[in-house]
Write a protein that holds these residues in place. Structure first.
Motif, PDB file in Angstrom:
ATOM      1  N   GLY A  27     -21.955   5.082   3.469  1.00  0.00           N
ATOM      2  CA  GLY A  27     -21.616   4.322   4.706  1.00  0.00           C
ATOM      3  C   GLY A  27     -20.132   4.148   4.808  1.00  0.00           C
ATOM      4  N   LYS A  28     -19.633   3.799   5.963  1.00  0.00           N
ATOM      5  CA  LYS A  28     -18.265   3.568   6.507  1.00  0.00           C
ATOM      6  C   LYS A  28     -17.714   2.378   5.878  1.00  0.00           C
ATOM      7  N   VAL A  29     -16.582   2.732   5.455  1.00  0.00           N
ATOM      8  CA  VAL A  29     -15.627   1.351   4.937  1.00  0.00           C
ATOM      9  C   VAL A  29     -14.504   1.401   5.933  1.00  0.00           C
ATOM     10  N   PHE A  30     -13.560   0.240   5.614  1.00  0.00           N
ATOM     11  CA  PHE A  30     -12.518   0.089   6.827  1.00  0.00           C
ATOM     12  C   PHE A  30     -11.088  -0.081   5.921  1.00  0.00           C
ATOM     13  N   ARG A  31     -10.068   0.451   6.213  1.00  0.00           N
ATOM     14  CA  ARG A  31      -8.509  -0.583   5.674  1.00  0.00           C
ATOM     15  C   ARG A  31      -7.856  -0.307   6.804  1.00  0.00           C
ATOM     16  N   ASN A  32      -7.048  -1.257   7.022  1.00  0.00           N
ATOM     17  CA  ASN A  32      -6.145  -1.380   7.701  1.00  0.00           C
ATOM     18  C   ASN A  32      -4.788  -0.458   7.727  1.00  0.00           C
ATOM     19  N   GLU A  33      -5.100   0.637   8.271  1.00  0.00           N
ATOM     20  CA  GLU A  33      -3.905   1.665   8.244  1.00  0.00           C
ATOM     21  C   GLU A  33      -3.601   2.310   9.465  1.00  0.00           C
ATOM     22  N   THR A  34      -2.347   2.680   9.586  1.00  0.00           N
ATOM     23  CA  THR A  34      -1.951   3.195  10.838  1.00  0.00           C
ATOM     24  C   THR A  34      -2.585   4.816  10.678  1.00  0.00           C
ATOM     25  N   VAL A  35      -3.085   5.105  11.922  1.00  0.00           N
ATOM     26  CA  VAL A  35      -3.610   6.909  11.620  1.00  0.00           C
ATOM     27  C   VAL A  35      -2.486   7.781  11.716  1.00  0.00           C
ATOM     28  N   ASP A  36      -2.792   8.528  10.945  1.00  0.00           N
ATOM     29  CA  ASP A  36      -1.873   9.802  10.812  1.00  0.00           C
ATOM     30  C   ASP A  36      -2.571  11.010  10.127  1.00  0.00           C
ATOM     31  N   SER A  93      -2.885  12.183   7.556  1.00  0.00           N
ATOM     32  CA  SER A  93      -3.596  11.890   5.991  1.00  0.00           C
ATOM     33  C   SER A  93      -4.156  10.786   5.835  1.00  0.00           C
ATOM     34  N   HIS A  94      -4.204   9.881   6.887  1.00  0.00           N
ATOM     35  CA  HIS A  94      -4.853   8.624   6.838  1.00  0.00           C
ATOM     36  C   HIS A  94      -5.744   8.182   8.044  1.00  0.00           C
ATOM     37  N   LEU A  95      -6.897   7.607   7.524  1.00  0.00           N
ATOM     38  CA  LEU A  95      -7.921   7.069   8.337  1.00  0.00           C
ATOM     39  C   LEU A  95      -8.166   5.533   8.143  1.00  0.00           C
ATOM     40  N   PHE A  96      -8.341   4.965   9.233  1.00  0.00           N
ATOM     41  CA  PHE A  96      -8.671   3.443   9.134  1.00  0.00           C
ATOM     42  C   PHE A  96     -10.353   3.348   8.811  1.00  0.00           C
ATOM     43  N   GLU A  97     -11.042   4.204   8.897  1.00  0.00           N
ATOM     44  CA  GLU A  97     -12.382   4.098   8.362  1.00  0.00           C
ATOM     45  C   GLU A  97     -12.919   5.386   8.007  1.00  0.00           C
ATOM     46  N   PHE A  98     -13.616   5.306   6.885  1.00  0.00           N
ATOM     47  CA  PHE A  98     -14.019   6.448   6.397  1.00  0.00           C
ATOM     48  C   PHE A  98     -15.304   6.379   5.463  1.00  0.00           C
ATOM     49  N   GLU A 154      -5.212  -9.747   2.063  1.00  0.00           N
ATOM     50  CA  GLU A 154      -4.137  -9.943   3.049  1.00  0.00           C
ATOM     51  C   GLU A 154      -4.352  -9.084   4.221  1.00  0.00           C
ATOM     52  N   LEU A 155      -3.602  -9.576   5.383  1.00  0.00           N
ATOM     53  CA  LEU A 155      -3.872  -8.989   6.621  1.00  0.00           C
ATOM     54  C   LEU A 155      -3.535  -7.409   6.521  1.00  0.00           C
ATOM     55  N   HIS A 156      -2.498  -7.191   5.737  1.00  0.00           N
ATOM     56  CA  HIS A 156      -2.024  -5.667   5.928  1.00  0.00           C
ATOM     57  C   HIS A 156      -2.875  -4.899   5.346  1.00  0.00           C
ATOM     58  N   ASP A 157      -3.879  -5.031   4.538  1.00  0.00           N
ATOM     59  CA  ASP A 157      -4.772  -4.241   4.004  1.00  0.00           C
ATOM     60  C   ASP A 157      -6.006  -4.249   4.389  1.00  0.00           C
ATOM     61  N   THR A 158      -6.569  -5.366   5.023  1.00  0.00           N
ATOM     62  CA  THR A 158      -7.923  -5.560   5.345  1.00  0.00           C
ATOM     63  C   THR A 158      -8.051  -5.965   6.897  1.00  0.00           C
ATOM     64  N   PHE A 159      -9.317  -5.504   7.593  1.00  0.00           N
ATOM     65  CA  PHE A 159      -9.326  -5.725   8.965  1.00  0.00           C
ATOM     66  C   PHE A 159     -10.089  -7.327   8.972  1.00  0.00           C
ATOM     67  N   PHE A 160      -9.551  -8.439   9.606  1.00  0.00           N
ATOM     68  CA  PHE A 160     -10.256  -9.512   9.665  1.00  0.00           C
ATOM     69  C   PHE A 160     -10.522  -9.826  11.131  1.00  0.00           C
ATOM     70  N   ILE A 161     -11.728 -10.356  11.378  1.00  0.00           N
ATOM     71  CA  ILE A 161     -12.393 -10.434  12.569  1.00  0.00           C
ATOM     72  C   ILE A 161     -11.711 -11.744  13.433  1.00  0.00           C
ATOM     73  N   LYS A 162     -11.362 -11.687  14.549  1.00  0.00           N
ATOM     74  CA  LYS A 162     -10.493 -12.793  15.034  1.00  0.00           C
ATOM     75  C   LYS A 162     -11.532 -14.226  15.475  1.00  0.00           C
ATOM     76  N   GLY A 163     -11.355 -15.254  15.281  1.00  0.00           N
ATOM     77  CA  GLY A 163     -12.105 -16.238  15.983  1.00  0.00           C
ATOM     78  C   GLY A 163     -13.164 -16.556  15.303  1.00  0.00           C
ATOM     79  N   LEU A 164     -14.163 -15.873  14.595  1.00  0.00           N
ATOM     80  CA  LEU A 164     -15.446 -16.041  13.902  1.00  0.00           C
ATOM     81  C   LEU A 164     -15.382 -16.331  12.638  1.00  0.00           C
ATOM     82  N   LYS A 165     -16.422 -17.364  12.169  1.00  0.00           N
ATOM     83  CA  LYS A 165     -16.431 -17.553  10.643  1.00  0.00           C
ATOM     84  C   LYS A 165     -17.965 -17.183  10.335  1.00  0.00           C
TER      85      LYS A 165
END
Lengths: 502, 547
Positions: free
Chosen positions: A365-374, A376-381, A286-297
């Motif tokens: 390697g880097k992986v991504f989660r759709n998180e707000t940064v604070d 204790s949280h990173l959106f890439e790690f 779902e959108l609130h967990d994972t970053f989706f790319i806009k407009g491309l398939k």
């Protein structure tokens, strides 16, 4: 150190100024007398103070001088004066502003002050001089007298001056008040006795080509140095500490015979989710967990057999012996592009392209989660992950590899607990004993890829052992950083001074 | 993962044995549940999503009791036949399925009601995907008249008093004004009809998956018998949830009765006959590296609340995660105890190998470190202001659909802006500052499977009071000298740099880098005050040139 040694260790700058300090002397006078540059005298007295040869008293002196607007007012007159000057008859506010050639700000200040002092009266925007105003027009104002006196030392102000100053201080950049340090220097007891010691003037200072070739060292002594004196810090060029940690962990995997996997950060949902038997309605998609790319398939894999087998395994298990998820698999969902949420997509791609068995592979390697940064949280790690493809592998082997892996990372004691990951069976959580902090910590997960993952890619059910963990937590732990965000804030001081990775 | 709070004393009563906190602390995690803490009256655990059957005291106790060897094997749940009927009529295509059951002879109190509400809520969130797959409803049987009908009704014609409301509302009003309506109306968005249960007296009982009627759909301490339904999109998941709820109610002391659900074909619901799955002992042994006989397999499966007969595992209907024999092997591993496996290190020789990229990038890094540069690491995500506006530039970029952070909502397509940002955050630190990063960048490319081409570039910047083009050219020159490559610099225009002081570096006819003095306008945009020189070099292309 004996007093003669101290005398011999004096730097030539120290030797130059020491005889000038007979009784109390101000820094300014000392500079003048020594005929040296101020910075050199400063260094010399610093060193002498460190050696307890002299004492220095520092006093702050308050100096009142003109600010930027003060300078201007001195030249062109204070705004209130300039208004008084144009008030030969009653004028409107606008007329005054124009004739006195004041900017809006100055005009407002001037009018305000004159009103406060009762020098003017305003009625229907028409300004007229009061009796007091008429008098003052011909007389110098207190403020005008005051600003002519500047600069002046704060201590020398009369009571009347102080009142005037208080008024002027409130006005923008009219007055500037600075504390100027004054140093007074005198000899300590050690200094007194030192001044009586004869100093060998004939010491070698720096070692130069001339000194070496001229064999001066054969005849003279070297001046000894104060080894404790401050050396300005220099910084080496350096890798980021995360890169250092990555190098370290890579070495562990390479030594264990694993081959490095690399791949894109943007993946189709097919590789990031579907190939890992993650149902298309799973919350992670779902959108609130994972970053989706806009407009491309993206596209499905070139080898159609793979996407067909993945579809079957989702719908009814295909030929894997699984029940599947029992829903209609939608290729459109699989084409959505995501920033990879784990490096496991690299592992399954490796399986799809596998030529020889057994094989061992790893990735960092880097992986991504759709998180707000604070903090204790990173959106890439970074994620660290490895797989072993071996027809003869079993769960005991998985635990064996894990034990060896953690031992190489410095953890002798490892415990295993059942866990759940969607794409592995015999899923395991690894808990290691952190000797430094004397506690058990959760440090990574492991399992054997499910047949629903392996069979569509390899065409047969081969055990694939897999394990991995995040990197940032252990970096945090090692460096004692406060929050995850500090790892990537690129503070140059931290990067320059941070100790190197073990 | 859902966290649940269990009433410790009641749980131990259900387990049927006094167990010390020490033992609970040791054993609960080994069953495959994340234990948060145990205190005097409560146990707080996180239940993995594969075990929704452990989301209630009753289900948790059942699993623990078997695992500890107190009561092992399949639990017997007798299902008596009732003559009650649930008609299925004109259902929505988007919400087609219903399963039902009756449980009688219950004794509710505040605590039991809290438990059943917690179970219902956690099942909604987890197994039913926040109600998108289905909803569960529980009703006092004495308030409704059988037979009931599962049907659909236009929103204007739905009218009842929902739970947590003191007045009747229409379907429309519920969706617009009621908390549950507002929260879940997206699930059946766009439908003008909504699913409803109606009893024999035409009383509306509920509007799934939103809310029950206050009048006939609210369980209290006086309730003895209940009607339970699950409706939604995934029949399998609905049956599993129904089974989890009614077996928990049965463990509270209730008796389960079936109903006939009248689809085209009659469906007797619930079905609690164990599921069967073939399981070869040899398969288990190969996977786990053990030498178990079928009696041990049976013993271990019984410890997980299952059974084993004639090479076939019998699996209770409230278990949801047994999709494949591999899952049974997983259950056996847990029953055997992870702590009882003796690790083995197989003798499989393979050759370690670092990727070519890693090797090359590391060499470049070593050179830069030798030249006194500090490596920085910035995010792959950025924003248009940093990437273009502050740089006085207009590069193309790829956007994210859904970033929670406006500042990190696009993929970077060049690297110098990230380094400028680092400089702007380090104004108070010592100069000179020489920093670099080797990073991945993104560009649209239809030829790629992911529609996006990714490449790696090196970017470096130097800033101090006297820096100029010569200093950055020295770095470039030093790099290329050490790589054994010759290069030319072509004069170009680039808005981020000072005209006449920026060039493109060409190697073997390929343009692979920008080099120049950053324009004072750009420097000011970043709130910097000292001159900056910069280099951005495509390492992916450089690797191709070198190979």
């Amino acid at each position: 150190m004996d007093i003669q040694d101290i005398a011999n260790s004096l730097h030539h700058l120290e030797r130059a100024i020491l005889p000038l300090i007979k009784k109390e002397i101000s820094f300014k006078d000392l500079v003048e007398k020594s005929k040296l540059k101020e910075v050199n005298v400063l260094r010399a007295i610093q060193w002498l103070q460190d050696k307890k040869i002299i004492a220095i008293k520092e006093e702050g002196k308050e100096i009142i001088s003109l600010g930027i607007n003060g300078e201007k007012s001195l030249k062109e007159g204070l705004p209130e004066r300039r208004i008084l000057d144009v008030l030969d008859k009653d004028l409107s506010l606008d007329e005054i502003e124009k004739e006195a050639k004041l900017d809006k700000n100055e005009f407002n200040i001037g009018i305000g002050i004159l009103k406060k002092k009762g020098f003017i009266e305003i009625k229907d925007k028409i300004v007229s001089l009061s009796a007091g105003g008429k008098k003052s027009k011909k007389k110098e104002l207190l403020e005008e007298i005051f600003i002519k006196k500047l600069p002046i030392e704060g201590l020398k102000l009369s009571e009347e001056d102080k009142l005037t100053l208080n008024g002027l201080r409130k006005r923008k950049e009219l007055i500037s008040i600075n504390i100027i340090k004054e140093r007074t220097i005198w000899l300590t007891e050690l200094g007194e006795s030192l001044s009586k010691v004869a100093v060998d003037e004939n010491l070698i200072e720096g070692v130069t080509k001339e000194v070496i070739l001229g064999k001066e060292w054969d005849k003279k002594k070297f001046r000894s140095y104060n080894l404790d004196s401050f050396a300005p810090r220099v910084y080496p060029g350096k890798k980021h500490f995360v890169s250092q940690a990555i190098d370290y962990i890579k070495k562990v995997w390479l030594e264990m015979g694993f081959k490095e996997m690399k791949g894109n950060l943007v993946q189709t949902s097919f590789w990031n989710f579907d190939a890992l038997f993650t149902a298309q309605d799973h919350p992670v998609r779902e959108l609130h967990d994972t970053f989706f790319i806009k407009g491309l398939k993206g596209k499905l894999p070139k080898d159609e057999r793979i996407s067909n087998r993945v579809r079957m395994v989702h719908e009814n298990g295909g030929d894997t012996g699984s029940l599947g998820w029992g829903y209609k698999w939608d290729p459109k969902e699989a084409l959505k592009l995501v920033l990879r949420t784990h490096t496991t997509c690299l592992s399954v791609k490796t399986l799809a392209d596998l030529k020889n068995m057994p094989g061992k592979f790893f990735s960092v390697g880097k992986v991504f989660r759709n998180e707000t940064v604070d903090w204790s949280h990173l959106f890439e790690f970074n994620q660290v992950e490895g797989i072993v493809v071996d027809p003869d592998a079993n769960f005991k082997h998985l635990l064996g590899y894990l034990k060896q892996y953690y031992k190489k990372l410095g953890y002798e004691d490892v415990k295993f607990r059942p866990a759940f990951f969607p794409y592995t069976s015999q899923s395991t959580e690894c808990i290691v004993y952190d000797k430094e902090h004397k506690k058990w910590i959760e440090f990574g997960g492991a399992g054997i890829f499910r047949p629903e993952v392996v069979m569509p890619l390899l065409g047969k059910d081969i055990p694939v052992l897999a394990w991995g963990q995040g990197l940032e937590r252990s970096i945090l732990n090692y460096y004692g950083l406060k929050g995850l965000r500090e790892i990537y804030d690129n503070d140059l001081k931290r990067l320059r001074e941070m100790k190197i990775w073990r | 993962m859902p966290t649940i709070t269990l009433d410790k004393n009641y749980l131990l009563k259900l387990v049927g044995k006094k167990i010390s906190d020490k033992e609970l602390n040791e054993r609960i995690p080994m069953l495959g549940t994340d234990l948060d803490k145990i205190d005097k009256d409560e146990i707080i655990v996180e239940v993995y999503p594969n075990r929704p059957d452990m989301l209630s005291e009753q289900g948790f106790a059942r699993a623990l009791s078997s695992f500890l060897g107190i009561e092992t094997g399949l639990r017997k749940y007798e299902v008596k036949r009732s003559n009650s009927i649930c008609r299925v009529d004109k259902t929505l295509k988007s919400w087609p399925y219903v399963v039902t059951a009756i449980v009688k002879g219950l004794e509710f109190n505040d605590e039991r009601i809290r438990e059943i509400v917690q179970l219902q809520e956690k099942l909604h969130i987890t197994h039913l995907r926040d109600r998108r797959k289905g909803g569960i409803g529980i009703y006092p049987l004495d308030k409704i008249a059988m037979p009931i009908t599962f049907t659909s009704e236009s929103l204007d014609n739905i009218n009842f008093r929902p739970l947590e409301s003191n007045k009747e509302m229409t379907g429309k009003e519920i969706l617009e004004n009621h908390d549950a309506g507002k929260k879940y109306k997206h699930i059946l968005e766009g439908e003008d009809k909504y699913p409803v249960f109606i009893d024999a007296n035409k009383v509306i009982m509920s509007m799934p998956p939103i809310i029950n009627s206050h009048t006939v759909g609210k369980v209290d301490e006086k309730t003895r018998d209940v009607f339970v339904e699950c409706t939604g999109t995934d029949l399998n998941a609905l049956q599993q949830c129904l089974n989890i709820v009614i077996t928990s109610l049965a463990d509270m002391g209730g008796e389960i009765y079936s109903m006939d659900v009248l689809y085209k074909d009659r469906l007797v619901s619930p079905n609690l006959r164990p599921m069967k799955m073939k399981l070869d002992v040899s398969y288990v042994n190969k996977l786990l590296g053990l030498k178990l006989g079928s009696r041990e397999v049976k013993k271990f499966l019984q410890k997980m609340g299952m059974d084993y007969e004639n090479n076939t595992a019998l699996i209770p209907r409230y278990r949801v995660n047994i999709l494949h024999p591999v899952d049974l092997a997983g259950e056996i591993a847990i029953a055997h105890g992870y702590e009882n496996f003796v690790e083995e290190m197989p003798d499989v020789s393979t050759i370690g190998e670092e990727s070519k990229e890693s090797v090359f990038f590391n060499k470049i890094m070593d050179l830069l470190v030798g030249l006194g540069f500090t490596e920085v690491k910035t995010y792959h995500l950025t924003n248009e202001n940093n990437l273009n506006k502050k740089m006085e530039n207009e590069v193309k970029f790829i956007s994210l659909e859904n970033s929670l952070n406006a500042d990190y909502s696009i993929l970077r397509s060049w690297l110098i802006p990230s380094l400028m940002e680092v400089l702007s955050k380090n104004k108070h630190h010592e100069y000179p500052q020489k920093i670099f990063e080797i990073g991945t960048l993104f560009e649209e490319d239809g030829k790629e499977e992911s529609g996006i081409k990714e490449f790696t570039r090196l970017s470096l910047v130097i800033t101090h009071n006297k820096v100029d083009f010569t200093e950055v050219k020295q770095v470039l020159d030093s790099l290329f000298c050490n790589l054994g490559l010759s290069y030319e610099i072509e004069r170009v225009k680039h808005n981020s740099f000072i005209e006449g002081r920026v060039g493109r570096v060409v190697v073997n006819g390929r343009k692979i880098a920008y080099i120049g003095e950053v324009h004072p306008k750009v420097i000011s945009n970043w709130d910097l005050e000292l001159p900056v020189v910069a280099l951005e070099l495509n390492l992916s292309e450089l690797m191709e040139v070198l190979s």
